[in-house]
Design a protein around this motif. Structure first.
Motif, PDB file in Angstrom:
ATOM      1  N   LEU A  94       3.945 -10.007  22.344  1.00 47.89           N
ATOM      2  CA  LEU A  94       2.642  -9.969  22.992  1.00 47.89           C
ATOM      3  C   LEU A  94       1.660 -10.737  22.113  1.00 47.89           C
ATOM      4  O   LEU A  94       1.325 -10.295  21.027  1.00 47.89           O
ATOM      5  CB  LEU A  94       2.156  -8.522  23.123  1.00 47.89           C
ATOM      6  CG  LEU A  94       2.704  -7.734  24.289  1.00 47.89           C
ATOM      7  CD1 LEU A  94       2.226  -6.312  24.210  1.00 47.89           C
ATOM      8  CD2 LEU A  94       2.276  -8.371  25.589  1.00 47.89           C
ATOM      9  N   ASP A  95       1.230 -11.858  22.588  1.00 42.17           N
ATOM     10  CA  ASP A  95       0.236 -12.610  21.846  1.00 42.17           C
ATOM     11  C   ASP A  95      -1.138 -12.075  22.217  1.00 42.17           C
ATOM     12  O   ASP A  95      -1.637 -12.306  23.306  1.00 42.17           O
ATOM     13  CB  ASP A  95       0.358 -14.095  22.183  1.00 42.17           C
ATOM     14  CG  ASP A  95      -0.484 -14.937  21.248  1.00 42.17           C
ATOM     15  OD1 ASP A  95      -1.368 -14.361  20.571  1.00 42.17           O
ATOM     16  OD2 ASP A  95      -0.270 -16.147  21.189  1.00 42.17           O
ATOM     17  N   LYS A  96      -1.722 -11.330  21.286  1.00 45.26           N
ATOM     18  CA  LYS A  96      -2.937 -10.585  21.635  1.00 45.26           C
ATOM     19  C   LYS A  96      -4.098 -11.495  22.033  1.00 45.26           C
ATOM     20  O   LYS A  96      -4.917 -11.142  22.872  1.00 45.26           O
ATOM     21  CB  LYS A  96      -3.353  -9.683  20.468  1.00 45.26           C
ATOM     22  CG  LYS A  96      -2.377  -8.555  20.244  1.00 45.26           C
ATOM     23  CD  LYS A  96      -2.974  -7.479  19.364  1.00 45.26           C
ATOM     24  CE  LYS A  96      -2.009  -6.335  19.159  1.00 45.26           C
ATOM     25  NZ  LYS A  96      -0.805  -6.739  18.401  1.00 45.26           N
ATOM     26  N   SER A  97      -4.117 -12.672  21.426  1.00 45.84           N
ATOM     27  CA  SER A  97      -5.242 -13.545  21.756  1.00 45.84           C
ATOM     28  C   SER A  97      -5.182 -13.990  23.217  1.00 45.84           C
ATOM     29  O   SER A  97      -6.190 -14.330  23.819  1.00 45.84           O
ATOM     30  CB  SER A  97      -5.226 -14.767  20.844  1.00 45.84           C
ATOM     31  OG  SER A  97      -4.049 -15.511  21.081  1.00 45.84           O
ATOM     32  N   GLU A  98      -3.945 -13.952  23.780  1.00 47.20           N
ATOM     33  CA  GLU A  98      -3.798 -14.412  25.160  1.00 47.20           C
ATOM     34  C   GLU A  98      -3.865 -13.262  26.154  1.00 47.20           C
ATOM     35  O   GLU A  98      -3.845 -13.474  27.358  1.00 47.20           O
ATOM     36  CB  GLU A  98      -2.455 -15.120  25.326  1.00 47.20           C
ATOM     37  CG  GLU A  98      -2.426 -16.489  24.688  1.00 47.20           C
ATOM     38  CD  GLU A  98      -1.034 -17.096  24.724  1.00 47.20           C
ATOM     39  OE1 GLU A  98      -0.103 -16.404  25.153  1.00 47.20           O
ATOM     40  OE2 GLU A  98      -0.907 -18.247  24.307  1.00 47.20           O
ATOM     41  N   LEU A  99      -3.899 -12.030  25.619  1.00 46.30           N
ATOM     42  CA  LEU A  99      -3.799 -10.879  26.514  1.00 46.30           C
ATOM     43  C   LEU A  99      -4.920 -10.855  27.538  1.00 46.30           C
ATOM     44  O   LEU A  99      -4.691 -10.684  28.719  1.00 46.30           O
ATOM     45  CB  LEU A  99      -3.807  -9.584  25.699  1.00 46.30           C
ATOM     46  CG  LEU A  99      -2.429  -9.070  25.333  1.00 46.30           C
ATOM     47  CD1 LEU A  99      -2.530  -7.808  24.520  1.00 46.30           C
ATOM     48  CD2 LEU A  99      -1.606  -8.825  26.573  1.00 46.30           C
ATOM     49  N   ILE A 100      -6.125 -10.977  27.064  1.00 52.94           N
ATOM     50  CA  ILE A 100      -7.234 -10.966  28.010  1.00 52.94           C
ATOM     51  C   ILE A 100      -7.830 -12.355  28.081  1.00 52.94           C
ATOM     52  O   ILE A 100      -8.554 -12.782  27.207  1.00 52.94           O
ATOM     53  CB  ILE A 100      -8.324  -9.961  27.593  1.00 52.94           C
ATOM     54  CG1 ILE A 100      -7.745  -8.557  27.632  1.00 52.94           C
ATOM     55  CG2 ILE A 100      -9.505 -10.057  28.549  1.00 52.94           C
ATOM     56  CD1 ILE A 100      -8.735  -7.486  27.337  1.00 52.94           C
ATOM     57  N   PRO A 151      -4.079   0.511  31.295  1.00 52.58           N
ATOM     58  CA  PRO A 151      -4.999   0.736  30.171  1.00 52.58           C
ATOM     59  C   PRO A 151      -4.446   0.305  28.810  1.00 52.58           C
ATOM     60  O   PRO A 151      -5.196  -0.241  27.997  1.00 52.58           O
ATOM     61  CB  PRO A 151      -5.259   2.245  30.201  1.00 52.58           C
ATOM     62  CG  PRO A 151      -4.311   2.826  31.150  1.00 52.58           C
ATOM     63  CD  PRO A 151      -3.760   1.742  32.002  1.00 52.58           C
ATOM     64  N   THR A 152      -3.133   0.497  28.576  1.00 53.85           N
ATOM     65  CA  THR A 152      -2.626   0.132  27.247  1.00 53.85           C
ATOM     66  C   THR A 152      -2.641  -1.374  27.044  1.00 53.85           C
ATOM     67  O   THR A 152      -2.760  -1.844  25.918  1.00 53.85           O
ATOM     68  CB  THR A 152      -1.195   0.659  26.995  1.00 53.85           C
ATOM     69  OG1 THR A 152      -0.412   0.436  28.141  1.00 53.85           O
ATOM     70  CG2 THR A 152      -1.203   2.109  26.631  1.00 53.85           C
ATOM     71  N   TYR A 153      -2.529  -2.125  28.131  1.00 56.26           N
ATOM     72  CA  TYR A 153      -2.638  -3.583  28.043  1.00 56.26           C
ATOM     73  C   TYR A 153      -3.992  -3.963  27.450  1.00 56.26           C
ATOM     74  O   TYR A 153      -4.097  -4.775  26.541  1.00 56.26           O
ATOM     75  CB  TYR A 153      -2.474  -4.144  29.455  1.00 56.26           C
ATOM     76  CG  TYR A 153      -2.556  -5.646  29.583  1.00 56.26           C
ATOM     77  CD1 TYR A 153      -1.442  -6.427  29.379  1.00 56.26           C
ATOM     78  CD2 TYR A 153      -3.742  -6.262  29.958  1.00 56.26           C
ATOM     79  CE1 TYR A 153      -1.488  -7.796  29.530  1.00 56.26           C
ATOM     80  CE2 TYR A 153      -3.812  -7.630  30.116  1.00 56.26           C
ATOM     81  CZ  TYR A 153      -2.689  -8.391  29.903  1.00 56.26           C
ATOM     82  OH  TYR A 153      -2.744  -9.746  30.055  1.00 56.26           O
ATOM     83  N   VAL A 154      -5.032  -3.310  27.982  1.00 57.70           N
ATOM     84  CA  VAL A 154      -6.381  -3.583  27.488  1.00 57.70           C
ATOM     85  C   VAL A 154      -6.538  -3.091  26.050  1.00 57.70           C
ATOM     86  O   VAL A 154      -7.088  -3.784  25.196  1.00 57.70           O
ATOM     87  CB  VAL A 154      -7.423  -2.908  28.407  1.00 57.70           C
ATOM     88  CG1 VAL A 154      -8.822  -3.158  27.885  1.00 57.70           C
ATOM     89  CG2 VAL A 154      -7.280  -3.421  29.832  1.00 57.70           C
ATOM     90  N   LEU A 155      -6.005  -1.870  25.780  1.00 58.78           N
ATOM     91  CA  LEU A 155      -6.114  -1.302  24.430  1.00 58.78           C
ATOM     92  C   LEU A 155      -5.411  -2.192  23.403  1.00 58.78           C
ATOM     93  O   LEU A 155      -5.937  -2.450  22.323  1.00 58.78           O
ATOM     94  CB  LEU A 155      -5.508   0.098  24.393  1.00 58.78           C
ATOM     95  CG  LEU A 155      -6.321   1.188  25.097  1.00 58.78           C
ATOM     96  CD1 LEU A 155      -5.582   2.517  25.040  1.00 58.78           C
ATOM     97  CD2 LEU A 155      -7.703   1.325  24.463  1.00 58.78           C
ATOM     98  N   ALA A 156      -4.210  -2.667  23.766  1.00 64.26           N
ATOM     99  CA  ALA A 156      -3.466  -3.524  22.846  1.00 64.26           C
ATOM    100  C   ALA A 156      -4.238  -4.805  22.578  1.00 64.26           C
ATOM    101  O   ALA A 156      -4.245  -5.316  21.466  1.00 64.26           O
ATOM    102  CB  ALA A 156      -2.077  -3.843  23.418  1.00 64.26           C
ATOM    103  N   ALA A 157      -4.899  -5.301  23.619  1.00 63.16           N
ATOM    104  CA  ALA A 157      -5.691  -6.520  23.452  1.00 63.16           C
ATOM    105  C   ALA A 157      -6.867  -6.278  22.514  1.00 63.16           C
ATOM    106  O   ALA A 157      -7.288  -7.155  21.780  1.00 63.16           O
ATOM    107  CB  ALA A 157      -6.190  -7.004  24.804  1.00 63.16           C
ATOM    108  N   ALA A 158      -7.384  -5.036  22.528  1.00 59.97           N
ATOM    109  CA  ALA A 158      -8.521  -4.695  21.684  1.00 59.97           C
ATOM    110  C   ALA A 158      -8.066  -4.230  20.300  1.00 59.97           C
ATOM    111  O   ALA A 158      -8.826  -3.579  19.584  1.00 59.97           O
ATOM    112  CB  ALA A 158      -9.364  -3.620  22.361  1.00 59.97           C
TER     113      ALA A 158
END
Lengths: 433, 180
Positions: free
Chosen positions: A288-294, A337-344
């Protein structure tokens, strides 16, 4: 729309009902008129269909191989003319079917798959004659598009299924070779859905819809290939939504049979995903590339209808109140929600704890419900999920050998006890009946 | 299932398209073969197999090199490679550009990293000859300098591979002569 099997049952009952005076002859005739004629599918005719499809597929492959042998004695002109021969034969047979054998499933499926194969043979021979460079992508796409009308013209399910397989292999090649988004994957999906719907309407428990169901589910497994490359995290949302939708569809009467592709692949996928998400490594690794998540963009629009699918299904089928089904369908409530949390950059420890809890709850609830309902299969599915979770956790973390040994023995013993209990109970119930 | 007049129309359209696509492929290639300019490319041979189209000899015409250094092209980018002739009359690669050259012969190629892939990579052969061709070529290149080249017709950037020659003989004839 009632299903053909039910109508056939009704027609079998009608004479008895008339004899017993429950219905008059007129009323029975009115009922027959109301439900219309049913294309009865006997076992023998299914075998004929299977053989005709198999024969046509073999002949088509034979023609392709024959032409591939490459006769360089024949001149270019002869070979160019020859490349139209399989096409002409296939089209003639398809036309004959269309106007003379329209009601024969064997003719429709057989001539459909033969013509579909002939298209490939014709393009392949031209490629060979003129030393066209090997571009399997363009070759496949041309082949699929030229064969697509056969699905609706002949109502040919085998052509639709072959098209699904070819589209998946085309989309994989597209991602592999050029990293371009495989938009045609979506186009084919939309194209084939009305065919699936028509098969469902005519007989949802029949082989045609059930086969298409498997084809559709297997095709959807490859859906992330057709998502834009940039959103490396989008697949986790799409898969969890599809798993949930699969479970909801699979348990509903719409699925035709209780054991169906939607339930099998949706449920299996949900279990697998919750196990994958229970790894802390998953949330910290580069998968999961966090910078690309959101990064909201137009491509999200492609995924949004899919993400909303489980909610839409629940809205349409408000009658669904089985708590076990609701739990199996609940994965998106966690992943969104965890998608958003992981991104944050939220602590992965808490996220993985939640998924461990979910997988455990899923396993235990399935086990307990299975035991209560006396279903050995369901209890074992729950048991398998709990033990998988235990096994994964104990390879995952630094627990001592002693503790791991004890837990494994306990899990194994649990399996035995539940199975023993259930089979005893079932025997007792049989004896009492 | 589609019925009646619509079925006739859809069937006719489909049948037409199924003839037009291969037909236009034939026309385009025939036009290049008859009207195109002839070029000779030095090449190397390998023998793979295509399940649909049969045996072919895989050809590499990129030897001699195409210079893309410093261009930093995206993966699978299409480029125009202009062609020149060397002293012996073989094709030689000139400038590489992402824009179509205004004049002169050129080839369309695709760039994968530092590799340039030309659309001249397959020469289809009769199935019993293709593996022989590679073996003969391999044996011969170990002992002596053996020239393999392909003739290519090019018309407006559309290239069609015409014939593969080993030692100035068409490959099938060469292999048959070696075998007898």
């Amino acid at each position: 729309m009632a299903n053909a099997r039910h109508i056939l049952w009704l027609y079998e009952e009608l004479p008895a009902l008339v004899r017993e005076g429950l219905l008059s002859e007129e009323q029975a005739a009115a009922l027959r008129a109301r439900y219309g004629k049913v294309e009865s599918v006997s076992r023998a005719s299914i075998i004929i269909v299977l053989f005709s499809v198999l024969a046509a597929a073999l002949i088509a492959s034979g023609i392709i191989l024959l032409l591939a042998s490459n006769w360089d004695q024949l001149g270019r002109g002869t070979r160019a003319a020859l490349s139209f021969a399989p096409l002409a034969i296939g089209q003639a047979l398809a036309a004959f079917t269309l106007w003379q054998r329209r009601d024969s499933v064997a003719w429709r499926e057989g001539s459909g798959i033969l013509l579909a194969g002939a298209i490939g043979a014709s393009i392949a021979l031209i490629g060979q004659t003129y030393n066209v460079p090997g571009d399997p992508q363009a070759f496949l796409l041309t082949w699929i598009v030229l064969g697509m009308p056969l699905v609706y013209l002949l109502n040919a399910t085998t052509v639709a299924l072959a098209g699904m397989a070819a589209t998946v292999s085309w989309a994989l090649g597209q991602r592999w070779q050029s990293e371009e988004t495989a938009y045609f994957f979506w186009a084919y999906l939309l194209f084939v859905l009305p065919h699936v719907y028509m098969a469902w309407r005519s007989d949802r428990a029949g082989a045609r819809f059930q086969l298409l169901g498997w084809g559709l589910c297997l095709m959807l497994l490859f859906l992330p290939v057709a998502l834009p490359y940039r959103h490396s995290g989008l697949w986790l949302l799409v898969y969890s939504a599809l798993g949930s939708a699969g479970v909801l569809l699979g348990v509903s009467p719409w699925a035709g049979r209780w054991w169906n592709a939607f339930l099998f692949i949706g449920g299996g996928g949900t279990a697998l995903l919750s196990l994958i998400f229970s790894f802390s490594g998953f949330w910290t690794s580069g998968i999961l590339d966090k910078s690309e998540l959101i990064s909201v963009s137009g491509e999200w629009l492609m995924a949004l209808p899919l993400l909303a699918l489980p909610g839409a299904l629940l809205l349409i089928r408000r009658a669904e109140r089985d708590p076990l089904v609701m739990l199996w369908a609940a994965l998106p409530l966690l992943t969104y929600p965890t998608y958003v949390l992981a991104a944050a950059q939220f602590s992965p420890g808490i996220i993985t704890f939640v998924y461990n809890l979910f997988a455990f709850a899923l396993g235990v609830a399935t086990l307990v419900t299975g035991a209560r309902r006396g279903s050995l299969g369901q209890a074992n599915i729950g048991m398998a999920l709990v033990s998988m979770l235990a096994i994964l956790r104990f390879f995952d973390s630094d627990f001592g050998f002693l503790l791991r040994g004890v837990v494994f023995i306990l899990v194994g013993a649990g399996f035995l006890v539940v199975n023993l209990y259930l089979s005893r109970r079932n025997k007792r119930a049989e004896a009492a009946a | 299932m589609i019925r009646g007049k619509i079925a006739i129309a859809v069937f006719a359209l489909m049948a037409f398209a199924q003839w037009v696509v291969p037909g236009s492929m034939i026309l385009q290639h025939e036009r290049t073969l008859t009207q195109g300019e002839e070029w000779k490319f030095r090449c190397q041979l390998l023998d793979p197999y295509d399940p649909f189209r049969g045996r072919y000899v895989m050809i590499d015409v990129s030897a001699g090199g195409v210079d893309t250094e410093g261009m930093d092209l995206p993966w699978s980018e299409k480029v125009y490679v202009s062609l020149e002739r060397d002293d012996e009359g073989y094709a030689k690669y000139g400038a590489v550009s992402t824009e179509q050259p205004a004049d002169g012969a050129y080839l369309l190629a695709q760039v994968y990293g530092s590799q340039v892939v030309f659309p001249l990579n397959r020469f289809y052969m009769q199935e019993d000859i293709a593996p022989e061709a590679e073996r003969v070529y391999f044996d011969a290149t170990r002992s002596e300098e053996l020239r393999a080249y392909v003739t290519v017709r090019i018309l407006d950037g559309h290239a069609v591979l015409e014939q593969l020659y080993i030692d100035d003989t068409p490959v099938a004839d060469y292999v048959r002569a070696q075998g007898s």
